[in-house]
Scaffold this motif. Sequence first.
Motif, mmCIF file in Angstrom:
data_model
loop_
_atom_site.group_PDB
_atom_site.id
_atom_site.type_symbol
_atom_site.label_atom_id
_atom_site.label_comp_id
_atom_site.label_asym_id
_atom_site.label_seq_id
_atom_site.Cartn_x
_atom_site.Cartn_y
_atom_site.Cartn_z
ATOM 1 N N ASP A 198 0.953 -1.271 0.020
ATOM 2 C CA ASP A 198 -0.052 -0.032 0.012
ATOM 3 C C ASP A 198 0.808 1.277 -0.180
ATOM 4 O OD1 ASP A 198 -2.669 -1.394 0.049
ATOM 5 O OD2 ASP A 198 -2.301 -1.754 2.026
ATOM 6 N N ASN A 199 2.146 1.179 -0.031
ATOM 7 C CA ASN A 199 2.881 2.438 -0.096
ATOM 8 C C ASN A 199 3.190 2.733 -1.493
ATOM 9 O OD1 ASN A 199 4.450 -0.032 -0.615
ATOM 10 N ND2 ASN A 199 6.255 0.799 -0.072
ATOM 11 N N VAL A 200 2.331 3.174 -1.992
ATOM 12 C CA VAL A 200 2.146 3.974 -3.604
ATOM 13 C C VAL A 200 1.525 5.448 -3.089
ATOM 14 C CG1 VAL A 200 1.712 1.970 -4.663
ATOM 15 C CG2 VAL A 200 -0.242 3.197 -3.634
ATOM 16 N N TRP A 201 2.252 6.326 -3.919
ATOM 17 C CA TRP A 201 1.993 7.933 -3.909
ATOM 18 C C TRP A 201 0.901 8.017 -4.697
ATOM 19 C CZ3 TRP A 201 3.922 12.295 -6.682
ATOM 20 C CH2 TRP A 201 4.659 11.893 -7.703
ATOM 21 N N TYR A 202 0.484 7.227 -5.616
ATOM 22 C CA TYR A 202 -0.627 7.543 -6.478
ATOM 23 C C TYR A 202 -1.516 6.336 -6.857
ATOM 24 C CZ TYR A 202 1.837 7.914 -10.916
ATOM 25 O OH TYR A 202 2.885 7.647 -11.897
ATOM 26 N N ALA A 203 -2.692 6.314 -7.537
ATOM 27 C CA ALA A 203 -3.091 5.016 -7.960
ATOM 28 C C ALA A 203 -4.149 5.744 -9.087
ATOM 29 C CB ALA A 203 -4.001 4.481 -7.025
ATOM 30 N N LEU A 204 -4.504 4.790 -9.908
ATOM 31 C CA LEU A 204 -5.355 5.092 -11.024
ATOM 32 C C LEU A 204 -6.897 5.316 -10.643
ATOM 33 C CD1 LEU A 204 -5.937 5.207 -14.283
ATOM 34 C CD2 LEU A 204 -6.424 2.593 -13.993
ATOM 35 N N ASN A 254 2.869 7.015 1.139
ATOM 36 C CA ASN A 254 1.505 6.737 1.272
ATOM 37 C C ASN A 254 1.101 7.641 2.610
ATOM 38 O OD1 ASN A 254 -1.338 6.767 1.694
ATOM 39 N ND2 ASN A 254 -1.318 4.891 0.670
ATOM 40 N N LEU A 255 0.574 8.875 2.577
ATOM 41 C CA LEU A 255 0.359 9.445 4.094
ATOM 42 C C LEU A 255 -0.786 8.916 4.614
ATOM 43 C CD1 LEU A 255 1.759 12.932 2.732
ATOM 44 C CD2 LEU A 255 2.985 11.334 4.141
ATOM 45 N N PHE A 256 -1.729 8.148 3.945
ATOM 46 C CA PHE A 256 -2.764 7.675 4.656
ATOM 47 C C PHE A 256 -2.726 6.304 5.526
ATOM 48 C CE2 PHE A 256 -4.176 10.587 1.538
ATOM 49 C CZ PHE A 256 -5.371 11.413 2.008
ATOM 50 N N LEU A 257 -1.308 5.932 5.409
ATOM 51 C CA LEU A 257 -1.364 4.582 6.243
ATOM 52 C C LEU A 257 -0.925 4.854 7.724
ATOM 53 C CD1 LEU A 257 0.886 2.494 3.702
ATOM 54 C CD2 LEU A 257 -1.635 2.484 4.088
ATOM 55 N N GLU A 258 -1.679 4.165 8.597
ATOM 56 C CA GLU A 258 -1.555 4.219 10.054
ATOM 57 C C GLU A 258 -1.770 3.143 10.838
ATOM 58 O OE1 GLU A 258 -0.459 7.094 11.508
ATOM 59 O OE2 GLU A 258 -0.674 8.710 10.257
#
Length: 243
Positions: free
Chosen positions: A27-33, A72-76
Amino acid sequence: MANNVLLNSIEHQNIKIITERSAEYGDNVWYALTFPSEFKSLQAYYPVFFNKDANTGEFFPVVLFGFEQQENLFLENGKWDAAYIPLTVARQPFLIGNQTFVEQGQEKTQRVLHIDLDNPRVNNEQGEALFLEYGGNTPYLDNVANMLEVIHHGVNDGKEFMKALLDNDLLESFTLEVAVDDGSSHQMVGFYTINEETLQALNADTLGKLHDKGYLQAIYMQIASHGNIRDLLKRKNAKQNCR
């Protein structure tokens, strides 16, 4: 490397899917389609922009989670810190494949469900089961199948959406310089957004056609999503300050 196979209830009866969210599971991707029918859900949390395939020249919409590779700044702590997870991320490790068959002497193609057996989410011990003990899909797998159908139709519609933007000269490139509290900076290049001046200059007939196809709403949702860059920067600074 992916190991995509046709999913079936015999060979894959005992497979389970881990649904935690972390870099460990890709999930450590900085953008997605993404695609235009998803913009309304995305714009509450994420910036949405457009990118261009360097090989084909094809434009496509993307949703941003960070400012650099593998961020990915949304991973917590094993969770995704937003109420909505983009479908092209949520669908992992599943994908749609095509299967050819012959019916009444005619060759036909149908969409079928595939799974990447080498995805780290796939195992036999923990997570969501795919099949019921005595046959049939679990609600989880039915939801995945529905999700993939939405993605399939959304991506196909997205191609027509992008064509409409290009036909009306509504795309413009932009560069965004992001300054972080620790003194570092990130320059985002190669992205595109809606040219608002061109949009405002469109005549009523063109606007009506965009509206009829649902594209006008998607355009305004994309523009509205720009404000989430500030939230993304806050997340970046918060993570830097915690180190």
